[in-house]
Structures are given as structure tokens and as C-alpha cells.
Design a protein around this motif. Structure first.
Motif, PDB file in Angstrom:
ATOM      1  N   ARG A   1       0.834  -1.207   0.000  1.00  0.00           N
ATOM      2  CA  ARG A   1       0.000   0.000   0.000  1.00  0.00           C
ATOM      3  C   ARG A   1       0.874   1.265   0.000  1.00  0.00           C
ATOM      4  NH1 ARG A   1      -4.484  -2.229  -1.194  1.00  0.00           N
ATOM      5  NH2 ARG A   1      -5.474  -3.662   0.248  1.00  0.00           N
ATOM      6  N   LYS A   2       2.085   1.164   0.505  1.00  0.00           N
ATOM      7  CA  LYS A   2       2.983   2.321   0.515  1.00  0.00           C
ATOM      8  C   LYS A   2       3.381   2.746  -0.897  1.00  0.00           C
ATOM      9  CE  LYS A   2       4.684   1.382   5.111  1.00  0.00           C
ATOM     10  NZ  LYS A   2       5.762   0.914   5.946  1.00  0.00           N
ATOM     11  N   VAL A   3       3.305   1.830  -1.844  1.00  0.00           N
ATOM     12  CA  VAL A   3       3.640   2.149  -3.244  1.00  0.00           C
ATOM     13  C   VAL A   3       2.552   3.042  -3.859  1.00  0.00           C
ATOM     14  CG1 VAL A   3       4.031   1.135  -5.541  1.00  0.00           C
ATOM     15  CG2 VAL A   3       5.033   0.056  -3.522  1.00  0.00           C
ATOM     16  N   ASP A   4       1.346   3.018  -3.297  1.00  0.00           N
ATOM     17  CA  ASP A   4       0.242   3.827  -3.832  1.00  0.00           C
ATOM     18  C   ASP A   4       0.602   5.303  -3.935  1.00  0.00           C
ATOM     19  OD1 ASP A   4      -1.160   1.459  -3.788  1.00  0.00           O
ATOM     20  OD2 ASP A   4      -2.544   2.052  -2.186  1.00  0.00           O
ATOM     21  N   ASP A   5       1.438   5.795  -3.033  1.00  0.00           N
ATOM     22  CA  ASP A   5       1.806   7.205  -3.021  1.00  0.00           C
ATOM     23  C   ASP A   5       2.977   7.522  -3.956  1.00  0.00           C
ATOM     24  OD1 ASP A   5      -0.175   7.776  -1.136  1.00  0.00           O
ATOM     25  OD2 ASP A   5       1.155   7.253   0.530  1.00  0.00           O
ATOM     26  N   ASP A   6       3.574   6.517  -4.556  1.00  0.00           N
ATOM     27  CA  ASP A   6       4.688   6.718  -5.485  1.00  0.00           C
ATOM     28  C   ASP A   6       4.148   7.283  -6.799  1.00  0.00           C
ATOM     29  OD1 ASP A   6       6.700   5.970  -7.626  1.00  0.00           O
ATOM     30  OD2 ASP A   6       7.744   5.200  -5.858  1.00  0.00           O
ATOM     31  N   LYS A   7       4.819   8.296  -7.348  1.00  0.00           N
ATOM     32  CA  LYS A   7       4.317   8.927  -8.584  1.00  0.00           C
ATOM     33  C   LYS A   7       4.312   7.960  -9.766  1.00  0.00           C
ATOM     34  CE  LYS A   7       8.490  10.878 -10.540  1.00  0.00           C
ATOM     35  NZ  LYS A   7       9.013  12.003 -11.256  1.00  0.00           N
ATOM     36  N   ARG A   8       5.047   6.867  -9.664  1.00  0.00           N
ATOM     37  CA  ARG A   8       5.073   5.870 -10.752  1.00  0.00           C
ATOM     38  C   ARG A   8       3.855   4.946 -10.714  1.00  0.00           C
ATOM     39  NH1 ARG A   8      11.277   4.822  -9.207  1.00  0.00           N
ATOM     40  NH2 ARG A   8      10.217   4.928  -7.198  1.00  0.00           N
ATOM     41  N   ALA A   9       3.145   4.927  -9.600  1.00  0.00           N
ATOM     42  CA  ALA A   9       1.968   4.062  -9.463  1.00  0.00           C
ATOM     43  C   ALA A   9       0.839   4.626 -10.322  1.00  0.00           C
ATOM     44  CB  ALA A   9       1.548   3.973  -8.006  1.00  0.00           C
ATOM     45  N   ALA A  10       0.475   3.920 -11.375  1.00  0.00           N
ATOM     46  CA  ALA A  10      -0.545   4.401 -12.308  1.00  0.00           C
ATOM     47  C   ALA A  10      -1.784   3.506 -12.323  1.00  0.00           C
ATOM     48  CB  ALA A  10       0.059   4.494 -13.712  1.00  0.00           C
ATOM     49  N   TYR A  11      -1.869   2.555 -11.418  1.00  0.00           N
ATOM     50  CA  TYR A  11      -2.956   1.573 -11.474  1.00  0.00           C
ATOM     51  C   TYR A  11      -4.321   2.156 -11.124  1.00  0.00           C
ATOM     52  CZ  TYR A  11      -0.422   0.920  -7.032  1.00  0.00           C
ATOM     53  OH  TYR A  11       0.292   1.107  -5.881  1.00  0.00           O
ATOM     54  N   PHE A  12      -4.390   3.178 -10.269  1.00  0.00           N
ATOM     55  CA  PHE A  12      -5.700   3.772  -9.984  1.00  0.00           C
ATOM     56  C   PHE A  12      -6.178   4.575 -11.198  1.00  0.00           C
ATOM     57  CE2 PHE A  12      -4.081   3.454  -5.487  1.00  0.00           C
ATOM     58  CZ  PHE A  12      -4.888   2.388  -5.145  1.00  0.00           C
ATOM     59  N   ARG A  13      -5.254   5.282 -11.837  1.00  0.00           N
ATOM     60  CA  ARG A  13      -5.593   6.007 -13.072  1.00  0.00           C
ATOM     61  C   ARG A  13      -5.973   5.012 -14.168  1.00  0.00           C
ATOM     62  NH1 ARG A  13      -1.048   9.267 -13.785  1.00  0.00           N
ATOM     63  NH2 ARG A  13      -0.153   7.693 -15.111  1.00  0.00           N
ATOM     64  N   GLN A  14      -5.248   3.900 -14.242  1.00  0.00           N
ATOM     65  CA  GLN A  14      -5.540   2.840 -15.215  1.00  0.00           C
ATOM     66  C   GLN A  14      -6.972   2.334 -15.024  1.00  0.00           C
ATOM     67  OE1 GLN A  14      -3.122  -0.622 -14.454  1.00  0.00           O
ATOM     68  NE2 GLN A  14      -4.141  -1.872 -15.980  1.00  0.00           N
ATOM     69  N   THR A  15      -7.354   2.079 -13.781  1.00  0.00           N
ATOM     70  CA  THR A  15      -8.692   1.581 -13.485  1.00  0.00           C
ATOM     71  C   THR A  15      -9.748   2.629 -13.838  1.00  0.00           C
ATOM     72  OG1 THR A  15      -7.816   0.197 -11.719  1.00  0.00           O
ATOM     73  CG2 THR A  15     -10.154   0.649 -11.659  1.00  0.00           C
ATOM     74  N   GLY A  16      -9.488   3.883 -13.494  1.00  0.00           N
ATOM     75  CA  GLY A  16     -10.422   4.970 -13.847  1.00  0.00           C
ATOM     76  C   GLY A  16     -10.594   5.092 -15.349  1.00  0.00           C
ATOM     77  N   ASN A  17      -9.484   5.010 -16.077  1.00  0.00           N
ATOM     78  CA  ASN A  17      -9.556   5.077 -17.539  1.00  0.00           C
ATOM     79  C   ASN A  17     -10.311   3.878 -18.103  1.00  0.00           C
ATOM     80  OD1 ASN A  17      -8.168   7.491 -17.647  1.00  0.00           O
ATOM     81  ND2 ASN A  17      -6.180   6.526 -17.965  1.00  0.00           N
ATOM     82  N   GLY A  18     -10.123   2.711 -17.475  1.00  0.00           N
ATOM     83  CA  GLY A  18     -10.853   1.518 -17.914  1.00  0.00           C
ATOM     84  C   GLY A  18     -12.344   1.697 -17.754  1.00  0.00           C
ATOM     85  N   LYS A  19     -12.749   2.311 -16.639  1.00  0.00           N
ATOM     86  CA  LYS A  19     -14.179   2.571 -16.405  1.00  0.00           C
ATOM     87  C   LYS A  19     -14.723   3.524 -17.467  1.00  0.00           C
ATOM     88  CE  LYS A  19     -15.671   5.403 -13.201  1.00  0.00           C
ATOM     89  NZ  LYS A  19     -15.980   6.035 -11.934  1.00  0.00           N
ATOM     90  N   LEU A  20     -13.978   4.588 -17.752  1.00  0.00           N
ATOM     91  CA  LEU A  20     -14.416   5.541 -18.777  1.00  0.00           C
ATOM     92  C   LEU A  20     -14.497   4.874 -20.154  1.00  0.00           C
ATOM     93  CD1 LEU A  20     -12.355   8.657 -17.642  1.00  0.00           C
ATOM     94  CD2 LEU A  20     -14.811   8.250 -17.322  1.00  0.00           C
ATOM     95  N   MET A  21     -13.540   3.993 -20.444  1.00  0.00           N
ATOM     96  CA  MET A  21     -13.549   3.295 -21.723  1.00  0.00           C
ATOM     97  C   MET A  21     -14.779   2.397 -21.836  1.00  0.00           C
ATOM     98  SD  MET A  21     -12.249   2.873 -24.655  1.00  0.00           S
ATOM     99  CE  MET A  21     -10.709   3.726 -24.524  1.00  0.00           C
ATOM    100  N   ARG A  22     -15.107   1.685 -20.764  1.00  0.00           N
ATOM    101  CA  ARG A  22     -16.303   0.832 -20.800  1.00  0.00           C
ATOM    102  C   ARG A  22     -17.563   1.675 -20.978  1.00  0.00           C
ATOM    103  NH1 ARG A  22     -13.012  -1.565 -17.100  1.00  0.00           N
ATOM    104  NH2 ARG A  22     -14.053  -0.674 -15.291  1.00  0.00           N
ATOM    105  N   MET A  23     -17.614   2.842 -20.325  1.00  0.00           N
ATOM    106  CA  MET A  23     -18.763   3.729 -20.494  1.00  0.00           C
ATOM    107  C   MET A  23     -18.874   4.188 -21.947  1.00  0.00           C
ATOM    108  SD  MET A  23     -18.310   5.920 -16.968  1.00  0.00           S
ATOM    109  CE  MET A  23     -19.479   7.193 -17.366  1.00  0.00           C
ATOM    110  N   ALA A  24     -17.744   4.539 -22.545  1.00  0.00           N
ATOM    111  CA  ALA A  24     -17.745   4.989 -23.945  1.00  0.00           C
ATOM    112  C   ALA A  24     -18.200   3.869 -24.871  1.00  0.00           C
ATOM    113  CB  ALA A  24     -16.353   5.483 -24.341  1.00  0.00           C
ATOM    114  N   LEU A  25     -17.754   2.656 -24.613  1.00  0.00           N
ATOM    115  CA  LEU A  25     -18.166   1.519 -25.451  1.00  0.00           C
ATOM    116  C   LEU A  25     -19.667   1.261 -25.332  1.00  0.00           C
ATOM    117  CD1 LEU A  25     -15.169  -0.897 -24.855  1.00  0.00           C
ATOM    118  CD2 LEU A  25     -15.767   0.254 -26.997  1.00  0.00           C
TER     119      LEU A  25
END
Length: 181
Positions: free
Chosen positions: A90-114
Motif C-alpha cells: 500500500r505504501k507504493v500507492d503514493d509513489d508517482k510511478r503508481a498508475a494503477y488507480f488512473r488505469q482503473t479509472g480510464n478503464g471505467k471511462l472506456m467501458r462507459m464509452a463503449l
């Protein structure tokens, strides 16, 4: 990067070779951390093992921590399909390289667009009849979500089965429009 029990199958290696791809197969994440542009993490999946002892041997062998990221490029990005178990601290969540929450958000937006694109391909906008005041239609399927969600509008599209037949957009139940004629 994987334990030998989960290494790439031969047919994938053959495909990479045929394509002329450059790759390294290893079981040591830390050895190559400094070379990675993307680190796509997943959990070691229990369902991939025939023998539970093999799973137990490697289940926690790839846990990403801040310590393991010390040699990683500042531009590297860490991806993960989520949800995670324990493979990323969980400490990696604050690292600027951690993009998985943005990845998940983008995935949700992509599914909405589809989904919206699918509605457009069904001529959804032009054929939509919305709400009881317009067409006096109510879905008569007792399992339809419109009977569970109190504020959800009744919504229908014209059916291809006749001029007065409409389909609920939620459950596809067909209803004949009653006319006063």
C-alpha cells in the motif's frame, strides 16, 4: 518476469522469436527493475497451479515494495488490473510511478464509452421513448431493474417486430403500446 512454474509457454516464445521481438525471460524482478519502462503487476494466481505446494512456494515471491523500486526509473509506470491481494505494498500507492488507480479509472471511462457507442449503433437516440408521460409505458417484467431502482426512468426503444412494439432498454422485455383508437 515470473516463477518457472508460470513461465511463458513455448508457443508464445516462438511467436516472439518469429516477430523478431527483443525480450528477456527471468524470475528476478529486482535484477531488471532499472531497465523497465512499465511494470505490469498481477497476483500469482492459485488457479494456475495443479499442485497447491507449488503455489505455496511462490505465492509471495513478487511483492512490490518501495525498497524494490529504488533502482527503477523515475519515468517507469506501475500498472495492475486491480483488485490486488498483497502483490503491491500500500505504501507504493503514493509513489508517482503508481498508475494503477488512473488505469482503473480510464478503464471505467472506456467501458462507459463503449456502452454509449453500442447505444448509438442501435439508433438509440432516435428510437428512444423515455418515461411514462411520453408513451405511458411501464416494463411489466417483475425482475427488471426499473422495479428495484425507484428513481430510474422507464426507457424503451422501438422493436423491429412491429410499429407498436417497444423493448425495455434494461431487460429487453417487449411491450405493445396501447392506443386509444
Amino acid at each position: 518476469i515470473s516463477p518457472s512454474e508460470l513461465k511463458l509457454p513455448k508457443y508464445m516464445i516462438d511467436t516472439l522469436n518469429k516477430a523478431g521481438a527483443s525480450y528477456i525471460v527471468t524470475d528476478d524482478m529486482e535484477e531488471y527493475m532499472s531497465e523497465l519502462d512499465i511494470l505490469y503487476m498481477t497476483r500469482v494466481q492459485k488457479e494456475r497451479f495443479d499442485d497447491i505446494a507449488d503455489y505455496d512456494k511462490v505465492k509471495d515471491c513478487y511483492i512490490l515494495t518501495q525498497e524494490k523500486l529504488k533502482t527503477a526509473k523515475e519515468s517507469m509506470r506501475i500498472l495492475h488490473p486491480l483488485p490486488r491481494v498483497n502483490e503491491i505494498s500500500r505504501k507504493v500507492d503514493d509513489d508517482k510511478r503508481a498508475a494503477y488507480f488512473r488505469q482503473t479509472g480510464n478503464g471505467k471511462l472506456m467501458r462507459m464509452a463503449l456502452i454509449l457507442k453500442l447505444f448509438d449503433s442501435l439508433d438509440y437516440k432516435e428510437n428512444r421513448v423515455k418515461g411514462t408521460p411520453i408513451a405511458n409505458l411501464v416494463c411489466n417484467n417483475p425482475k427488471c431493474i426499473t422495479h428495484k431502482e425507484q428513481e430510474l426512468d422507464q426507457s424503451f426503444i422501438k422493436s423491429d417486430k412491429g410499429e407498436d412494439i417497444y423493448k425495455c432498454v434494461y431487460c429487453e422485455n417487449e411491450i405493445k403500446l396501447k392506443t386509444d383508437k
